[in-house]
Every structure is written in structure tokens, then in C-alpha cells.
Design a protein around this motif. Structure first.
Motif, mmCIF file in Angstrom:
data_model
loop_
_atom_site.group_PDB
_atom_site.id
_atom_site.type_symbol
_atom_site.label_atom_id
_atom_site.label_comp_id
_atom_site.label_asym_id
_atom_site.label_seq_id
_atom_site.Cartn_x
_atom_site.Cartn_y
_atom_site.Cartn_z
ATOM 1 N N ASP A 65 0.786 -1.271 -0.215
ATOM 2 C CA ASP A 65 -0.028 -0.045 0.016
ATOM 3 C C ASP A 65 0.811 1.292 -0.098
ATOM 4 O O ASP A 65 0.561 2.240 -0.661
ATOM 5 C CB ASP A 65 -1.084 -0.177 1.375
ATOM 6 C CG ASP A 65 -1.862 1.397 1.300
ATOM 7 O OD1 ASP A 65 -2.604 1.343 0.609
ATOM 8 O OD2 ASP A 65 -1.230 2.183 2.017
ATOM 9 N N THR A 66 1.991 1.216 0.798
ATOM 10 C CA THR A 66 3.003 2.350 0.805
ATOM 11 C C THR A 66 3.353 2.769 -0.528
ATOM 12 O O THR A 66 3.713 3.944 -0.932
ATOM 13 C CB THR A 66 4.040 2.168 1.854
ATOM 14 O OG1 THR A 66 3.541 1.521 3.143
ATOM 15 C CG2 THR A 66 4.944 3.238 1.804
ATOM 16 N N VAL A 67 3.711 1.796 -1.410
ATOM 17 C CA VAL A 67 4.262 2.085 -2.668
ATOM 18 C C VAL A 67 3.263 2.086 -3.653
ATOM 19 O O VAL A 67 3.630 2.104 -5.019
ATOM 20 C CB VAL A 67 5.474 1.012 -3.165
ATOM 21 C CG1 VAL A 67 6.596 1.231 -2.163
ATOM 22 C CG2 VAL A 67 5.042 -0.209 -3.128
ATOM 23 N N GLY A 68 1.904 2.091 -3.498
ATOM 24 C CA GLY A 68 0.872 2.322 -4.478
ATOM 25 C C GLY A 68 0.512 0.779 -5.124
ATOM 26 O O GLY A 68 0.068 1.000 -6.226
ATOM 27 N N VAL A 69 0.811 -0.164 -4.456
ATOM 28 C CA VAL A 69 0.412 -1.649 -4.978
ATOM 29 C C VAL A 69 -0.917 -1.906 -4.373
ATOM 30 O O VAL A 69 -1.044 -1.847 -3.231
ATOM 31 C CB VAL A 69 1.478 -2.616 -4.836
ATOM 32 C CG1 VAL A 69 1.029 -4.041 -5.090
ATOM 33 C CG2 VAL A 69 2.419 -2.025 -5.588
ATOM 34 N N LYS A 70 -1.830 -2.185 -5.030
ATOM 35 C CA LYS A 70 -3.080 -2.802 -4.522
ATOM 36 C C LYS A 70 -2.953 -4.345 -4.443
ATOM 37 O O LYS A 70 -3.042 -5.161 -5.526
ATOM 38 C CB LYS A 70 -4.578 -2.198 -5.520
ATOM 39 C CG LYS A 70 -5.790 -2.605 -4.792
ATOM 40 C CD LYS A 70 -6.803 -2.200 -5.802
ATOM 41 C CE LYS A 70 -8.221 -2.579 -5.208
ATOM 42 N NZ LYS A 70 -9.473 -2.193 -5.967
ATOM 43 N N PRO A 71 -2.985 -4.565 -3.043
ATOM 44 C CA PRO A 71 -2.906 -6.118 -2.991
ATOM 45 C C PRO A 71 -4.182 -6.959 -3.576
ATOM 46 O O PRO A 71 -5.352 -6.608 -3.956
ATOM 47 C CB PRO A 71 -2.870 -6.307 -1.382
ATOM 48 C CG PRO A 71 -2.425 -4.876 -1.250
ATOM 49 C CD PRO A 71 -3.240 -4.007 -1.728
ATOM 50 N N ALA A 72 -4.002 -8.203 -3.948
ATOM 51 C CA ALA A 72 -5.033 -9.185 -4.197
ATOM 52 C C ALA A 72 -6.045 -9.362 -3.227
ATOM 53 O O ALA A 72 -5.609 -9.316 -1.959
ATOM 54 C CB ALA A 72 -4.473 -10.630 -4.584
ATOM 55 N N GLY A 73 -7.177 -9.378 -3.592
ATOM 56 C CA GLY A 73 -8.516 -9.379 -2.781
ATOM 57 C C GLY A 73 -8.110 -10.820 -1.726
ATOM 58 O O GLY A 73 -8.394 -10.480 -0.452
ATOM 59 N N LYS A 74 -7.753 -11.768 -2.395
ATOM 60 C CA LYS A 74 -7.448 -12.806 -1.451
ATOM 61 C C LYS A 74 -6.585 -12.848 -0.432
ATOM 62 O O LYS A 74 -6.687 -13.567 0.724
ATOM 63 C CB LYS A 74 -7.273 -14.227 -2.245
ATOM 64 C CG LYS A 74 -6.241 -14.176 -3.027
ATOM 65 C CD LYS A 74 -6.143 -15.539 -3.838
ATOM 66 C CE LYS A 74 -5.104 -15.823 -4.935
ATOM 67 N NZ LYS A 74 -4.957 -16.935 -5.266
ATOM 68 N N ALA A 75 -5.616 -11.833 -0.823
ATOM 69 C CA ALA A 75 -4.428 -11.710 0.380
ATOM 70 C C ALA A 75 -5.075 -10.991 1.630
ATOM 71 O O ALA A 75 -4.960 -11.127 2.683
ATOM 72 C CB ALA A 75 -3.382 -11.051 -0.338
ATOM 73 N N VAL A 76 -5.988 -10.125 1.245
ATOM 74 C CA VAL A 76 -6.552 -9.248 2.284
ATOM 75 C C VAL A 76 -7.675 -9.987 3.105
ATOM 76 O O VAL A 76 -7.660 -10.108 4.331
ATOM 77 C CB VAL A 76 -7.233 -8.067 1.789
ATOM 78 C CG1 VAL A 76 -7.833 -7.148 2.842
ATOM 79 C CG2 VAL A 76 -6.421 -7.021 0.938
ATOM 80 N N ASP A 77 -8.185 -10.781 2.381
ATOM 81 C CA ASP A 77 -9.364 -11.850 2.788
ATOM 82 C C ASP A 77 -8.858 -12.839 3.797
ATOM 83 O O ASP A 77 -9.149 -13.091 4.741
ATOM 84 C CB ASP A 77 -9.997 -12.617 1.764
ATOM 85 C CG ASP A 77 -11.041 -11.640 1.052
ATOM 86 O OD1 ASP A 77 -11.323 -10.578 1.649
ATOM 87 O OD2 ASP A 77 -11.550 -11.998 0.020
ATOM 88 N N TRP A 78 -7.456 -13.314 3.447
ATOM 89 C CA TRP A 78 -6.811 -14.135 4.497
ATOM 90 C C TRP A 78 -6.307 -13.820 5.521
ATOM 91 O O TRP A 78 -6.711 -14.135 6.812
ATOM 92 C CB TRP A 78 -5.570 -14.718 3.792
ATOM 93 C CG TRP A 78 -4.831 -15.913 4.669
ATOM 94 C CD1 TRP A 78 -5.117 -17.192 4.441
ATOM 95 C CD2 TRP A 78 -3.898 -15.487 5.612
ATOM 96 N NE1 TRP A 78 -4.056 -17.727 5.367
ATOM 97 C CE2 TRP A 78 -3.382 -16.702 6.121
ATOM 98 C CE3 TRP A 78 -3.382 -14.369 6.040
ATOM 99 C CZ2 TRP A 78 -2.706 -16.667 7.190
ATOM 100 C CZ3 TRP A 78 -2.474 -14.496 7.195
ATOM 101 C CH2 TRP A 78 -2.309 -15.538 7.748
ATOM 102 N N LEU A 79 -5.991 -12.388 5.719
ATOM 103 C CA LEU A 79 -5.868 -11.857 6.917
ATOM 104 C C LEU A 79 -6.694 -11.427 7.759
ATOM 105 O O LEU A 79 -6.808 -11.619 8.865
ATOM 106 C CB LEU A 79 -4.713 -10.238 6.415
ATOM 107 C CG LEU A 79 -4.539 -9.446 7.886
ATOM 108 C CD1 LEU A 79 -3.573 -10.353 8.514
ATOM 109 C CD2 LEU A 79 -3.841 -8.172 7.249
ATOM 110 N N THR A 80 -7.868 -10.828 7.203
ATOM 111 C CA THR A 80 -9.137 -10.499 7.990
ATOM 112 C C THR A 80 -9.820 -11.794 8.606
ATOM 113 O O THR A 80 -10.183 -12.041 9.502
ATOM 114 C CB THR A 80 -10.297 -10.116 7.118
ATOM 115 O OG1 THR A 80 -10.467 -10.676 5.913
ATOM 116 C CG2 THR A 80 -9.550 -8.649 6.764
ATOM 117 N N GLY A 81 -9.354 -13.086 7.829
ATOM 118 C CA GLY A 81 -10.017 -14.368 8.254
ATOM 119 C C GLY A 81 -9.168 -14.874 9.331
ATOM 120 O O GLY A 81 -9.819 -15.810 10.159
#
Length: 409
Positions: A65-81
Motif C-alpha cells: 500500500d505504501t508504494v501504491g500497489v493494490k494487493p490481491a483481494g484474497k490476500a486481504v481476505d486471508w488476513l481478515t479471516g
């Protein structure tokens, strides 16, 4: 804190259960390393995630996020899960489809790192609030936090929780324990006076030095109310002189001065050998050197950060490749803080390296900008084509009208 350091900390906590019965049960249980298995596709890194799954995922997402990259949705979902029902995050849980086991150790560091990452990404307000509420609920009477709830406060845990509170829009100075203490009150108890051993540094705990550079780098950020992502602070005119500190601001200066002195000779910090190692020699500590660059920059000692930054640029590529996502993230955050280019860091593209350790990101700012430019160019061409067509049609109509006038004449 590097992945290696987190593993050491977890193992140390497990060992403490045998050596010291006074430690609260919640703070002594260490998770059992997971057997070799297929890791979730949304997880960054290929190493055993038992001790650092949530930690490395959070750092990876935050760095992207700091360098302007939008992570894959499943990467964010894994963390919240990974979040437990009460709001806390463990270091890792293999089966997120089941409720968190009551015996699963909850991790304040992992929770605070997850808060910082999810707050930066946005769209996760409920998850962030739940975690922040949990962190506040396990604040110790001295104002600080331990690695696990119920454990004694330490500089690292207290500092990263400060970063989480700040990232989520809270005010660490106003977050008080039942005893009326703040995190800054706790941090001051870890600060060492000038003139003695580790002068100006922050110890891991008052009676346990730990890896002093590690706890000091963390505490300098915490003292400034900063998370893991920082930019250069106002120039510290005091330089590297250690002075009597009665305030958290003065203690932060002394901590940064300690780091600057430790780095001055070689440009890097050292780490002691791992327990059980047959090699007694110290090794360069890339992770804590990167963290020190961030701390020095936040303190306003940018000149003192130049030498370790250059050392990292020349010597960190192999370490990052071997160590994985958290290492790439630490270097990216150091480069960002010091104003260096993480895509050309001593000839290494740290962003590409980090992206390669996990699921392909959805987009980058550069790609989006290029797409927008392409769309704008296409739209512009379409507009001008329409203008040209309209002009041609107008000329034709004009000729037609002119012909009619001539015929009428």
C-alpha cells in the motif's frame, strides 16, 4: 521485528514457562509448528507461518500500500479471516473456518500489525475497530502491552500497539489503563539513562535487555506516536548527544542517538548467534538495521541514516530473497522513510520481489495511471474524430446550401 526475531520471542516465551512459573499462563503457551502442508493461496511467503503468518502478511500488505500497489483481494481476505471472534489475531491459525481455540495464544504484535495494514488499505473499519477494542482491553496497569495478553509489558509490543492506535485514528496519549497510565508512561520505564551500559537505549523489559537495538528502534517510533510507515521528521538539532530524559520526547532522542552511535562504525547492526548454533560469531542484522533507518529518519537524524541505508542497498538483496515477504517489506519501509527508490534499491526491485512472494496484486498506481492515460488518449481521439466528422458534415451541408442558393439565383 524480523521473522527470525519473532520466532526467537515465541520460543523464549515457551522456555519461560519452564523456568518461571510466575508468568501468566496466557503468555507462555507457544503454538506448535505446523507440519508441512499446502499453504493458503492468499498467504505471502512459503515458510512455516506458525510464528509469523499474520505478521508477515500485515507487513507485506502495508508495504504494498505504501508504494501504491493494490494487493490481491484474497490476500486481504486471508488476513481478515485470521481474526478471532473477540477481535484479537493469533500469530497464525491453520483452519480459519473454525472458531479460535480457547488455548490458542493471542498475539498483540500480530494484532497491532494487522490493524496498521487494514487501516491503511481502508474498507475494513469493523475489523479494525474490533481489534483496537481488544488491544485496549488487554492494556496492562503500567500502560503498556506484552507479547501475549497477561504477559509483562515490553518496549516492542507497547510501541507497535501505539502505532495501531494512531493508525486507526486514536490518541495513544489518551488511552489509559485502569491504573491511569498511558503507553508513554510504560515506554519511559524501558529507557536507559546516559552514562551507563546501553546509554539512551530502550530495553525490551526493565529486567530483560533482549536485543537492545530491536527494542530501541521500535520504541523511538512509538515515542513519536508513529506506526511502521513514517516520513522524515524535523531535523533533530541535538545530534547524537545523550541527555537526561524525563519526557518521552527526550527519551526518543536518546534512543535514536544510541542507534546512530551503534551504526556509525560499520553501517549495520549485529545479531547474536541463534540458540544452539555452533558458530559463536555475530552476524550482520539486516532487519534491525532497516528498522533503525526508519527510526533515525522519524527522529530527524537523516544524515545518520545515510550510511546504514547505503549498507542495506549494497548487502540486503540476498537476505531479503532468503527471508521472504517481511524482509522485503522492512526494506521497502526503510527506503520509503529515507526517500530512496524501493524499485531500484542497490540494483534490486524490492517491490517486484515482495509481489512475487504472494498472490499477484490487483493493480499498481503506475498501471492504473497508464490505463487512465490510455483511456484519455482513446477518448481524446474519439472526440477529435467526432469533431472532424462534424466539420466534414458541416462543410458538405454548406456546399449543399451554397449550391441551392446558386440554383435559386
Amino acid at each position: 521485528m524480523t521473522t527470525v526475531r519473532r520466532r526467537r520471542s515465541a520460543l523464549a516465551l515457551a522456555a519461560s514457562a519452564v523456568l518461571c512459573v510466575a508468568i501468566a499462563p496466557a503468555a507462555v503457551a507457544a503454538p506448535t509448528p505446523t507440519p508441512t502442508a499446502v499453504l493458503p493461496s492468499g498467504l505471502y511467503g512459503t515458510g512455516d507461518p506458525t510464528y509469523d503468518g499474520v505478521w508477515r502478511q500485515s507487513l507485506a500488505l502495508l508495504a504494498q500500500d505504501t508504494v501504491g500497489v493494490k494487493p490481491a483481494g484474497k490476500a486481504v481476505d486471508w488476513l481478515t479471516g485470521q481474526q478471532c471472534a473477540g477481535g484479537a489475531f493469533p500469530s497464525y491459525r491453520a483452519d480459519a473456518t473454525k472458531p479460535c481455540d480457547a488455548k490458542l495464544p493471542l498475539d498483540s504484535n500480530a494484532t497491532a500489525a494487522a490493524v496498521q495494514a487494514l487501516a491503511a488499505l481502508g474498507g475494513q473499519d469493523a475489523t479494525v475497530k474490533k481489534s483496537v477494542d481488544w488491544l485496549k482491553s488487554v492494556q496492562n496497569a503500567d500502560g503498556g502491552w506484552g507479547y501475549n495478553p497477561g504477559g509483562a509489558s515490553d518496549a516492542n509490543s507497547t510501541s507497535i500497539v501505539i502505532g495501531a492506535l494512531a493508525a486507526s485514528g486514536g490518541k495513544p496519549a489518551e488511552t489509559k489503563s485502569k491504573g491511569g497510565k498511558t503507553a508513554y508512561d510504560a515506554l519511559l520505564t524501558f529507557a536507559q539513562p546516559c552514562g551507563g551500559k546501553d546509554a539512551g537505549a530502550f530495553l525490551f523489559q526493565p529486567k530483560m535487555a533482549g536485543v537492545v537495538a530491536d527494542s530501541t528502534a521500535a520504541a523511538v517510533l512509538g515515542a513519536h506516536g508513529k506506526g511502521l510507515v513514517v516520513t522524515a521528521g524535523a531535523t533533530d538539532e541535538k545530534g547524537t548527544a545523550c541527555e537526561k530524559a524525563t519526557t518521552i520526547e527526550a527519551a526518543a532522542h536518546n534512543g535514536a542517538a544510541y542507534l546512530a552511535t551503534a551504526l556509525a562504525k560499520t553501517g549495520h547492526l549485529n545479531t547474536p548467534p541463534m540458540p544452539g548454533s555452533t558458530d559463536p560469531a555475530e552476524k550482520p542484522d539486516h532487519g534491525n538495521t532497516a528498522d533503525a533507518v526508519v527510526a533515525l529518519t522519524a527522529q530527524g537524524l537523516g544524515d545518520q541514516a545515510k550510511k546504514p541505508l547505503e549498507w542495506l542497498q549494497q548487502n540486503s538483496a540476498a537476505w531479503a530473497k532468503e527471508s521472504g515477504p517481511a524482509a522485503y517489506a522492512q526494506l521497502i519501509l526503510a527506503a520509503h522513510a529515507a526517500g530512496a527508490d524501493p524499485k531500484s534499491f542497490g540494483g534490486t526491485d524490492l517491490v517486484a520481489g515482495l509481489n512475487a512472494t504472494g498472490p499477484a496484486p490487483e493493480a499498481t498506481e503506475q498501471a492504473e495511471a497508464a490505463d487512465e492515460k490510455k483511456d484519455d488518449s482513446g477518448s481524446g481521439a474519439g472526440v477529435w474524430w467526432l469533431v472532424g466528422a462534424f466539420f466534414a458534415a458541416s462543410v458538405g451541408v454548406g456546399i449543399l446550401f451554397s449550391g441551392r442558393r446558386k440554383n435559386q439565383q
